[in-house]
Design a protein around this motif. Structure first.
Motif, PDB file in Angstrom:
ATOM      1  N   SER A 112      34.184  44.465  37.873  1.00 31.58           N
ATOM      2  CA  SER A 112      33.328  43.340  38.251  1.00 31.58           C
ATOM      3  C   SER A 112      34.144  42.142  38.718  1.00 31.58           C
ATOM      4  O   SER A 112      33.582  41.090  39.049  1.00 31.58           O
ATOM      5  CB  SER A 112      32.452  42.920  37.057  1.00 31.58           C
ATOM      6  OG  SER A 112      33.276  42.535  35.963  1.00 31.58           O
ATOM      7  N   GLY A 113      35.465  42.256  38.733  1.00 34.77           N
ATOM      8  CA  GLY A 113      36.319  41.140  39.108  1.00 34.77           C
ATOM      9  C   GLY A 113      37.123  41.411  40.366  1.00 34.77           C
ATOM     10  O   GLY A 113      36.993  42.465  40.999  1.00 34.77           O
ATOM     11  N   ALA A 144      31.261  26.219  36.322  1.00 33.06           N
ATOM     12  CA  ALA A 144      32.542  25.597  35.977  1.00 33.06           C
ATOM     13  C   ALA A 144      33.619  25.971  36.989  1.00 33.06           C
ATOM     14  O   ALA A 144      34.425  25.126  37.393  1.00 33.06           O
ATOM     15  CB  ALA A 144      32.958  26.019  34.569  1.00 33.06           C
ATOM     16  N   CYS A 145      33.635  27.226  37.408  1.00 36.08           N
ATOM     17  CA  CYS A 145      34.622  27.676  38.392  1.00 36.08           C
ATOM     18  C   CYS A 145      34.374  27.012  39.737  1.00 36.08           C
ATOM     19  O   CYS A 145      35.320  26.545  40.392  1.00 36.08           O
ATOM     20  CB  CYS A 145      34.575  29.200  38.520  1.00 36.08           C
ATOM     21  SG  CYS A 145      35.659  29.874  39.804  1.00 36.08           S
ATOM     22  N   GLU A 176      40.433  33.417  37.357  1.00 40.83           N
ATOM     23  CA  GLU A 176      39.029  33.171  37.036  1.00 40.83           C
ATOM     24  C   GLU A 176      38.251  34.488  37.071  1.00 40.83           C
ATOM     25  O   GLU A 176      38.238  35.182  38.089  1.00 40.83           O
ATOM     26  CB  GLU A 176      38.421  32.185  38.032  1.00 40.83           C
ATOM     27  CG  GLU A 176      38.955  30.773  37.910  1.00 40.83           C
ATOM     28  CD  GLU A 176      38.367  30.034  36.718  1.00 40.83           C
ATOM     29  OE1 GLU A 176      37.429  30.567  36.082  1.00 40.83           O
ATOM     30  OE2 GLU A 176      38.836  28.918  36.427  1.00 40.83           O
ATOM     31  N   GLU A 177      37.604  34.805  35.986  1.00 38.08           N
ATOM     32  CA  GLU A 177      36.838  36.047  35.917  1.00 38.08           C
ATOM     33  C   GLU A 177      35.403  35.859  36.367  1.00 38.08           C
ATOM     34  O   GLU A 177      34.773  36.785  36.877  1.00 38.08           O
ATOM     35  CB  GLU A 177      36.879  36.603  34.490  1.00 38.08           C
ATOM     36  CG  GLU A 177      38.276  37.002  34.030  1.00 38.08           C
ATOM     37  CD  GLU A 177      38.279  37.575  32.638  1.00 38.08           C
ATOM     38  OE1 GLU A 177      37.192  37.615  32.012  1.00 38.08           O
ATOM     39  OE2 GLU A 177      39.350  37.987  32.161  1.00 38.08           O
ATOM     40  N   LYS A 178      34.848  34.653  36.159  1.00 36.61           N
ATOM     41  CA  LYS A 178      33.458  34.368  36.528  1.00 36.61           C
ATOM     42  C   LYS A 178      33.457  33.426  37.725  1.00 36.61           C
ATOM     43  O   LYS A 178      33.280  32.211  37.600  1.00 36.61           O
ATOM     44  CB  LYS A 178      32.713  33.767  35.348  1.00 36.61           C
ATOM     45  CG  LYS A 178      32.645  34.709  34.143  1.00 36.61           C
ATOM     46  CD  LYS A 178      31.890  34.073  32.984  1.00 36.61           C
ATOM     47  CE  LYS A 178      31.819  35.026  31.799  1.00 36.61           C
ATOM     48  NZ  LYS A 178      31.096  34.417  30.651  1.00 36.61           N
ATOM     49  N   LYS A 234      39.977  28.280  48.985  1.00 36.92           N
ATOM     50  CA  LYS A 234      39.463  27.862  47.676  1.00 36.92           C
ATOM     51  C   LYS A 234      39.181  29.080  46.791  1.00 36.92           C
ATOM     52  O   LYS A 234      39.529  29.093  45.602  1.00 36.92           O
ATOM     53  CB  LYS A 234      38.199  27.025  47.841  1.00 36.92           C
ATOM     54  CG  LYS A 234      38.422  25.673  48.507  1.00 36.92           C
ATOM     55  CD  LYS A 234      37.097  24.947  48.694  1.00 36.92           C
ATOM     56  CE  LYS A 234      37.298  23.582  49.353  1.00 36.92           C
ATOM     57  NZ  LYS A 234      35.997  22.876  49.541  1.00 36.92           N
ATOM     58  N   VAL A 235      38.549  30.075  47.355  1.00 38.77           N
ATOM     59  CA  VAL A 235      38.249  31.283  46.586  1.00 38.77           C
ATOM     60  C   VAL A 235      39.540  32.007  46.205  1.00 38.77           C
ATOM     61  O   VAL A 235      39.674  32.518  45.089  1.00 38.77           O
ATOM     62  CB  VAL A 235      37.310  32.212  47.383  1.00 38.77           C
ATOM     63  CG1 VAL A 235      37.094  33.528  46.634  1.00 38.77           C
ATOM     64  CG2 VAL A 235      35.981  31.528  47.649  1.00 38.77           C
ATOM     65  N   LEU A 236      40.502  32.040  47.121  1.00 36.99           N
ATOM     66  CA  LEU A 236      41.784  32.678  46.842  1.00 36.99           C
ATOM     67  C   LEU A 236      42.485  31.992  45.672  1.00 36.99           C
ATOM     68  O   LEU A 236      43.068  32.662  44.807  1.00 36.99           O
ATOM     69  CB  LEU A 236      42.662  32.633  48.091  1.00 36.99           C
ATOM     70  CG  LEU A 236      43.973  33.427  48.050  1.00 36.99           C
ATOM     71  CD1 LEU A 236      43.687  34.920  47.895  1.00 36.99           C
ATOM     72  CD2 LEU A 236      44.792  33.176  49.304  1.00 36.99           C
ATOM     73  N   LEU A 237      42.417  30.677  45.609  1.00 40.50           N
ATOM     74  CA  LEU A 237      43.005  29.938  44.485  1.00 40.50           C
ATOM     75  C   LEU A 237      42.314  30.305  43.174  1.00 40.50           C
ATOM     76  O   LEU A 237      42.974  30.458  42.139  1.00 40.50           O
ATOM     77  CB  LEU A 237      42.902  28.429  44.726  1.00 40.50           C
ATOM     78  CG  LEU A 237      43.817  27.831  45.789  1.00 40.50           C
ATOM     79  CD1 LEU A 237      43.543  26.338  45.939  1.00 40.50           C
ATOM     80  CD2 LEU A 237      45.275  28.053  45.420  1.00 40.50           C
TER      81      LEU A 237
END
Length: 439
Positions: free
Chosen positions: A419-420, A388-389, A381-383, A372-375
């Motif tokens: 930060s990303g 929302a993310c 997604e920056e945040k 899920k995080v990899l997607l």
């Protein structure tokens, strides 16, 4: 590269001097060819500068060589856009600093260290032990002995062994090439492998120069906490064998960022006080586009206007992906067509499809939370911690995001930039986006 200490081409300019000292002349032609390469490189650059906007590239012939190498370390004019990193690395090696060379896989760490050793012209000798199978101090001793074993002519073999490998039991095999293979054989004696660990120090004294141990594939040797502990023990023994004021240093090529803190971050660790951290960034867009445009032109391949810039935008500075795509485009150009953006799209689709089994196995081996995080990262997604993310990708909490990022980062699948986070492997990123409808 005296007496065959190197297993790669780094430092070949030093061979001529060593051969003359040792009376070895069999490979004289190879040495002369290598010595001429720096002149040839300058001539090629001058030719390109005089013809930046040629009406026609040089004529391509069927014997022409594809200049885009994505399988082996690159060198000469194919080594591009690492001037600052090369300068810093040579400075560290010249001054005996331990180095942690860090980047995602395929970023050119091996190419960089080999180029640095070549440029240092024998003032620093590189030894490249096989780090993939290291499990203990004895394994390290074996690897050092194998990579330090001399491969000189028969007339110099005996004296070389006596000088460098005195006290170590050897197995010597002479093949019909004739090639000479020298392998250490250990009977479990601690004194024997401790003697072997001091080989680099004796080599530095013998040749009156600095020696650097280059550990490739280090991540493979540190796959578990137990192996990391064993590697730490091996490194302690190694630094103890070197002594405080030796002319021997270490360079570790790392593609797992978490290993920096686990293996080298302890205040009492073997490298914490002296190691310099050198991180390789993505290739710069403009300079890289100019370099690959030159490589296409000089090898006789015409490309559509703006194609090199488009390639760089698609691969986002990943060197191995860049070379792989340019290799395929060059192959098409050699058949008489002018590669354009449609060819680039077609090649990208083909490469992603070709790697489907590999990427699918990797992706589905990950825990659900990490997928899920990899997607989310692949979607740009920056945040990642925003509500929302987390709702979009069905992440339960900020803790889930943090745990997923930690696991992906440890595996080298995502890297942090400011930060990303981002996915460095271009084709894997394209596969994720395509298979999950993120395009």
């Amino acid at each position: 590269m005296p007496e065959g200490i190197h297993s790669h081409a780094a430092g070949l300019a030093a061979i001529a001097r060593i051969m003359e000292e040792e009376g070895i002349v069999e490979e004289e032609a190879i040495v002369k060819e290598e010595a001429c390469r720096s002149v040839n490189e300058t001539n090629r650059v001058d030719t390109w500068e005089k013809a930046k906007n040629p009406n026609e590239p040089p004529a391509w012939t069927e014997t022409g060589e594809n200049p885009f190498n994505f399988c082996d370390p690159v060198s000469d004019d194919r080594f591009i856009n690492r001037k600052e990193e090369l300068f810093r690395l040579k400075s560290y090696l010249r001054n005996g600093r331990d180095v942690l060379l860090v980047s995602p896989g395929g970023y050119g760490k091996t190419s960089l260290i080999l180029r640095a050793l070549r440029d240092l012209d024998g003032s620093v000798i590189g030894i490249l032990p096989d780090a993939a199978a290291l499990r203990s101090p004895a394994d390290l001793a074996t690897a050092l002995s194998r990579s330090s074993s001399p491969r000189s002519s028969l007339s110099r073999l005996r004296s070389t062994i006596q000088r460098l490998l005195l006290g170590i039991e050897l197995k010597i095999t002479i093949e019909t090439d004739p090639a000479i293979t020298i392998s250490p054989v250990y009977a479990g004696s601690a004194e024997t492998w401790k003697t072997a660990l001091s080989l680099p120090v004796r080599l530095a004294r013998e040749k009156n120069c600095r020696v650097v141990l280059v550990f490739e594939h280090f991540a493979l040797a540190a796959g578990t906490v137990l192996l990391q502990y064993q590697l730490k023990e091996a490194l302690y023994h190694l630094k103890e064998a070197f002594g405080e004021k030796s002319n021997v240093s270490c360079c570790f090529l790392l593609d797992r960022p978490h290993m920096i803190s686990r293996l080298f971050g302890s205040p009492s660790g073997p490298l914490s006080a002296s190691a310099a951290l050198l991180s390789l960034p993505p290739l710069p867009m403009e300079a890289t586009a100019q370099a690959i445009a030159r490589m296409f032109w000089e090898s006789g391949i015409r490309t559509a206007p703006g194609l090199p810039q488009t390639i760089c935008e698609r691969v986002r500075g990943h060197p191995r992906s860049l070379m792989r795509i340019c290799y395929e485009l060059w192959q098409r150009g050699s058949s008489g067509i002018t590669p354009d953006e449609d060819d680039l799209d077609d090649i990208l689709r083909g490469l992603v499809a070709e790697a489907d089994l590999l990427y699918s196995s990797l992706y589905w081996s990950l825990p659900t939370n990490q997928r899920k995080v990899l997607l989310a990262v692949a979607a740009g997604e920056e945040k990642l911690y925003a509500g929302a993310c987390m709702r979009r990708f069905h992440l339960a909490s900020a803790g889930s995001v943090h745990a997923g990022l930690r696991g992906l980062h440890a595996a080298g699948l995502v890297w942090r930039a400011g930060s990303g986070y981002w996915i460095p492997e271009t084709l894997f990123l394209l596969w994720i986006r395509e298979r999950n409808g993120l395009e």
